[in-house]
Design an enzyme around this catalytic site. Sequence first.
Site, PDB file in Angstrom:
ATOM      1  N   SER A 178       1.025  -1.668  -0.294  1.00 51.94           N
ATOM      2  CA  SER A 178       0.333  -0.144   0.542  1.00 51.94           C
ATOM      3  C   SER A 178       1.228   1.017  -0.259  1.00 51.94           C
ATOM      4  CB  SER A 178      -1.194  -0.196   1.759  1.00 51.94           C
ATOM      5  OG  SER A 178      -0.720  -0.627   2.084  1.00 51.94           O
ATOM      6  N   HIS A 206      -5.496  -3.702  -2.690  1.00 55.24           N
ATOM      7  CA  HIS A 206      -4.905  -3.044  -3.999  1.00 55.24           C
ATOM      8  C   HIS A 206      -5.064  -3.399  -4.635  1.00 55.24           C
ATOM      9  CE1 HIS A 206      -4.506   0.494  -0.445  1.00 55.24           C
ATOM     10  NE2 HIS A 206      -3.881  -1.078  -0.092  1.00 55.24           N
ATOM     11  N   LYS A 238     -12.388   0.354  -1.596  1.00 61.00           N
ATOM     12  CA  LYS A 238     -11.057   0.385  -2.372  1.00 61.00           C
ATOM     13  C   LYS A 238     -12.074   0.245  -4.285  1.00 61.00           C
ATOM     14  CE  LYS A 238      -7.120  -0.073   0.512  1.00 61.00           C
ATOM     15  NZ  LYS A 238      -8.191  -0.579   2.190  1.00 61.00           N
TER      16      LYS A 238
END
Length: 384
Positions: A178, A206, A238
């Site tokens: 990240s 992610h 996300k």
Amino acid sequence: MIWDELQSALDALQRDGLKRNRRTLESPCGPVAQVAGRTLISFCSNDYLGLANDPALVAAACAGARTWGVGSGASHLVSGHFAAHATLEEKLAAFTGLARALLFSTGYMANLGIVPALVGRGDAVFADRLNHASLIDAVQLARADSQRYPHGDLAALEKLLAASPARRKLILSDAVFSMDGDLAPLPGLLALAERFDAWLVIDDAHGFGVLGPQGRGSLAHFHLPHSRRLVYMGTLGKAAGAAGAFVAGDATVIEWLAQRARTYLFTTAGSPLIACALAASLDLITQGDARRQHLMQLIAQLRDGLAATRWRLLPSPTAIQPVIIGDNHEALRIAGALYERGLWVPAIRPPTVPKGTARLRVSLTAAHSEAQLALLVDALRELA
């Protein structure tokens, strides 16, 4: 006095350039943010596909609220598991190509639940040194022997696994890191897990929705074969644009987590209206090749634009593009200068990143335009 100790510690954070300041948004999540009456171009969020305020998700959430109300009222195993949750779990399993999926309230809670449910005293966890804080905390909760290997170093990990007498072993890694934006060597990690009879737990917070064919995540990006020892965690706040997380894998493993993961057992289930929004999000992710292609073009634009400057970019092929500054105060100064120009880029400092590697963390999304990114590139070139 204990209050004086706290104030002294807060003063030290301020002095060392480590104090964090919270800003309040006055507009929905998107590439343009309203903060304290100012209009800013935001390069802060993890809304990688620009879905957080997408009309289709908003409509699905509204329809879900009219059907199911707002709250779930109980944990999943009591009376909080709605048909909307069940439908989403089935769609997530199909989307990832894994046997079964289990919803969690957040990715942090998912990680805290997975690791202690699979290993404990007398076992060993082998964790990448740059793993997310939730994975670090999960190892501490498990009370297993913790061994950290240098970032992405398969040879070092192999030596640790070979030397371990633990009865059960678990390899633990982010898929996309990240703060650096690079990818873990997942094929090599799976090969070592198979060789040493270890669990492999992957946090794809992610990568899910962004990497792989149709955004199916890091496992699909690497074309990894199915393995019963692989446990896959993806977050839904996300790229998916909403909130929550899930764990997917072998049906027996998922059932064990449903029975033993404390962060699943002992918390109220997420809102069913969010599950409805996420079901719509999965459809947009599947159909989102144009969004992902635009995102890749923005990544290339940023890297090409800063290539001839003093700014050092890490070798990241993902939407996370760190610009290494080094000194905490200098990182804050550069972030502040950008902010004055109407560009919101967070300065990331220890303990989130190692000492001496303070950075700007540029987060790109498919909702950004080339013109918006050009403003950031020009400002950074000027500040260089």
